[in-house]
Design a protein around this motif. Structure first.
Motif, mmCIF file in Angstrom:
data_model
loop_
_atom_site.group_PDB
_atom_site.id
_atom_site.type_symbol
_atom_site.label_atom_id
_atom_site.label_comp_id
_atom_site.label_asym_id
_atom_site.label_seq_id
_atom_site.Cartn_x
_atom_site.Cartn_y
_atom_site.Cartn_z
ATOM 1 N N UNK A 1 0.255 16.068 -40.794
ATOM 2 C CA UNK A 1 -1.131 15.656 -40.607
ATOM 3 C C UNK A 1 -1.985 16.907 -40.497
ATOM 4 N N UNK A 2 -3.237 16.832 -40.918
ATOM 5 C CA UNK A 2 -4.089 18.022 -40.835
ATOM 6 C C UNK A 2 -4.414 18.361 -39.391
ATOM 7 N N UNK A 3 -4.491 19.656 -39.101
ATOM 8 C CA UNK A 3 -4.885 20.084 -37.770
ATOM 9 C C UNK A 3 -6.374 19.819 -37.578
ATOM 10 N N UNK A 4 -6.738 19.384 -36.401
ATOM 11 C CA UNK A 4 -8.137 19.150 -36.128
ATOM 12 C C UNK A 4 -8.778 20.446 -35.656
ATOM 13 N N UNK A 5 -9.844 20.826 -36.306
ATOM 14 C CA UNK A 5 -10.553 22.055 -35.948
ATOM 15 C C UNK A 5 -11.869 21.658 -35.285
ATOM 16 N N UNK A 6 -11.952 21.860 -33.983
ATOM 17 C CA UNK A 6 -13.115 21.402 -33.241
ATOM 18 C C UNK A 6 -13.854 22.600 -32.658
ATOM 19 N N UNK A 7 -15.148 22.628 -32.853
ATOM 20 C CA UNK A 7 -15.980 23.653 -32.246
ATOM 21 C C UNK A 7 -16.369 23.176 -30.851
ATOM 22 N N UNK A 8 -15.828 23.823 -29.819
ATOM 23 C CA UNK A 8 -16.053 23.337 -28.461
ATOM 24 C C UNK A 8 -17.507 23.443 -28.046
ATOM 25 N N UNK A 9 -18.286 24.225 -28.799
ATOM 26 C CA UNK A 9 -19.713 24.303 -28.462
ATOM 27 C C UNK A 9 -20.400 22.964 -28.670
ATOM 28 N N UNK A 10 -19.798 22.090 -29.483
ATOM 29 C CA UNK A 10 -20.396 20.767 -29.706
ATOM 30 C C UNK A 10 -20.509 19.983 -28.402
ATOM 31 N N UNK A 11 -19.702 20.347 -27.408
ATOM 32 C CA UNK A 11 -19.648 19.556 -26.177
ATOM 33 C C UNK A 11 -20.411 20.198 -25.040
ATOM 34 N N UNK A 12 -21.074 21.293 -25.296
ATOM 35 C CA UNK A 12 -21.795 21.966 -24.207
ATOM 36 C C UNK A 12 -23.207 21.429 -24.095
ATOM 37 N N UNK B 1 -15.654 9.733 -13.690
ATOM 38 C CA UNK B 1 -16.506 9.950 -14.851
ATOM 39 C C UNK B 1 -17.447 11.130 -14.619
ATOM 40 N N UNK B 2 -18.059 11.176 -13.458
ATOM 41 C CA UNK B 2 -18.982 12.268 -13.142
ATOM 42 C C UNK B 2 -18.261 13.612 -13.108
ATOM 43 N N UNK B 3 -17.060 13.618 -12.550
ATOM 44 C CA UNK B 3 -16.274 14.850 -12.518
ATOM 45 C C UNK B 3 -15.943 15.319 -13.932
ATOM 46 N N UNK B 4 -15.591 14.371 -14.797
ATOM 47 C CA UNK B 4 -15.253 14.729 -16.178
ATOM 48 C C UNK B 4 -16.464 15.307 -16.900
ATOM 49 N N UNK B 5 -17.637 14.691 -16.726
ATOM 50 C CA UNK B 5 -18.852 15.184 -17.394
ATOM 51 C C UNK B 5 -19.209 16.590 -16.926
ATOM 52 N N UNK B 6 -18.972 16.854 -15.659
ATOM 53 C CA UNK B 6 -19.323 18.163 -15.102
ATOM 54 C C UNK B 6 -18.334 19.246 -15.521
ATOM 55 N N UNK B 7 -17.053 18.905 -15.506
ATOM 56 C CA UNK B 7 -16.038 19.940 -15.702
ATOM 57 C C UNK B 7 -15.592 20.113 -17.147
ATOM 58 N N UNK B 8 -15.985 19.186 -18.041
ATOM 59 C CA UNK B 8 -15.583 19.313 -19.433
ATOM 60 C C UNK B 8 -16.164 20.572 -20.059
ATOM 61 N N UNK B 9 -17.283 21.054 -19.508
ATOM 62 C CA UNK B 9 -17.908 22.267 -20.036
ATOM 63 C C UNK B 9 -16.989 23.473 -19.866
ATOM 64 N N UNK B 10 -16.351 23.572 -18.717
ATOM 65 C CA UNK B 10 -15.458 24.696 -18.449
ATOM 66 C C UNK B 10 -14.006 24.404 -18.836
ATOM 67 N N UNK B 11 -13.668 23.132 -18.981
ATOM 68 C CA UNK B 11 -12.305 22.752 -19.379
ATOM 69 C C UNK B 11 -12.391 21.824 -20.587
ATOM 70 N N UNK B 12 -12.838 22.349 -21.735
ATOM 71 C CA UNK B 12 -13.153 21.495 -22.891
ATOM 72 C C UNK B 12 -11.958 20.798 -23.512
#
Length: 354
Positions: free
Chosen positions: A343-354, A138-149
């Motif tokens: 199905x509609x494509x999901x358009x996600x702004x990755x900045x939401x997760x930074x 979990x900690x690894x995911x929280x840390x690395x999701x910023x660079x690997x969204x």
């Protein structure tokens, strides 16, 4: 590989040399001899390490591999030693080595940690480690999701709560903490769907998250995602059974609505669907496909429990009783395969997760 040589690229090339694909261990040795010694800032004894890791799939090298690892002079390969030595009758010495390896800072292998807990924690009085490794993931995911969204592994992990061990009256209880909100789970599910749109699990997790986050969404508006789970799995028995089981539960709910047993407010959840065309007939179609797939061989989810089979029979009989689903009941099963739904494509702004 000669242009971007590192131990990771070497390992990936080596790990494709499998005996089932016609490779012999001599090719692994030649690859390791040629490249491993040229890598800067690599693992200790890179040539030997490369050969030991590459020996895993080759049965004729098993005795040599286990004997060489037993020297314990390559600590970075303790995980490999454990893969052969975590047995129910292993000594406390082996259990201690397992504990020392699994408890090292930064080391993550939850499967091995769970095996350790089951085999040794209580037997030899060690601390439990599986929850620790869950938290490390979990900690690894929280840390690395910023660079690997869009990393699917990290997204799936962050959709789940963190865990902790609590001991009450000498009993170990695993409790969740810091559970993500339903809105956060939906955001992760949307990103996961954008990252791996043809993965049945990503579709399942999106539907699940959408229903939990938005109580006003019409259940049947999400059917295209359910259909594509089946299509993208190549009509796998597991996905067909899952959809049939879901439709069976839906049949029970909508039959109660049809009999007037639900309040108008609660029934709104399913107001976009029809019991016959959206539940019973798709159920008959899915079950026939499931039976056809299972008739071709033994697959996961082909063994249906008697209680479930009884529920399924009720719905099949209801289709006959109502005189509906003629096509689904009579056409050859191969004529009933599902086609990909739009199905509609999901358009996600990755900045939401930074």
């Amino acid at each position: 590989m000669k242009d971007y040589l590192n131990y990771g690229s070497l390992s990936r090339a080596r790990d494709m040399m499998l005996p089932g694909w016609g490779w012999e261990y001599s090719y692994v040795e030649a690859l390791c001899d040629k490249y491993a010694g040229k890598i800067e800032n690599s693992v200790p004894e890179p040539i030997v390490s490369c050969k030991l890791e590459g020996a895993r799939p080759f049965k004729e090298k098993r005795d040599w591999l286990v004997e060489r690892l037993s020297h314990r002079d390559l600590p970075h390969l303790n995980w490999l030693f454990l893969s052969f030595n975590l047995q129910r009758d292993s000594s406390r010495e082996v259990a201690q080595l397992a504990y020392d390896t699994l408890s090292q800072e930064g080391f993550i292998n939850r499967d091995r940690a769970s095996l350790f807990d089951g085999l040794y924690a209580e037997k030899y009085g060690f601390e439990f480690l599986s929850t620790l490794h869950w938290q490390r993931e979990h900690n690894r995911a929280k840390k690395r999701i910023i660079d690997e969204p869009y990393n699917p592994v990290f997204l799936k992990k962050l959709m789940q709560p963190e865990l902790e061990d609590v001991f009450e009256d000498g009993r170990r209880i695993i409790r969740s903490k810091n559970r993500p909100s339903e809105a956060e789970v939906l955001k992760y599910a949307e990103r996961l769907l954008a990252a791996v749109p043809y993965d049945p699990e990503s579709l399942r997790l999106y539907v699940q998250a959408k229903l939990l986050d938005d109580p006003t969404v019409d259940y049947f508006d999400l059917d295209p995602y359910r259909i594509n789970r089946i299509v993208y799995s190549n009509h796998e028995a597991k996905e067909l059974f899952s959809f049939a089981f879901e439709l069976a539960g839906l049949y029970d709910a909508m039959a109660q609505i049809e009999r007037g047993e639900w309040t108008e407010e609660d029934a709104k959840y399913f107001e976009g669907g029809d019991l016959e065309t959206d539940v019973i007939c798709p159920f008959v179609r899915t079950l026939r496909l499931h039976d056809q797939v299972c008739s071709a061989g033994r697959f996961t989810s082909c063994d249906v429990a008697p209680q479930v089979d009884q529920i399924f029979s009720v719905i099949e009989k209801e289709a006959t009783k109502r005189g509906i689903c003629f096509k689904e009941r009579t056409l050859p099963a191969e004529s009933l395969v599902f086609e990909e739904a739009k199905i509609p494509r999901t358009a996600i702004d990755k900045e939401d997760f930074r």
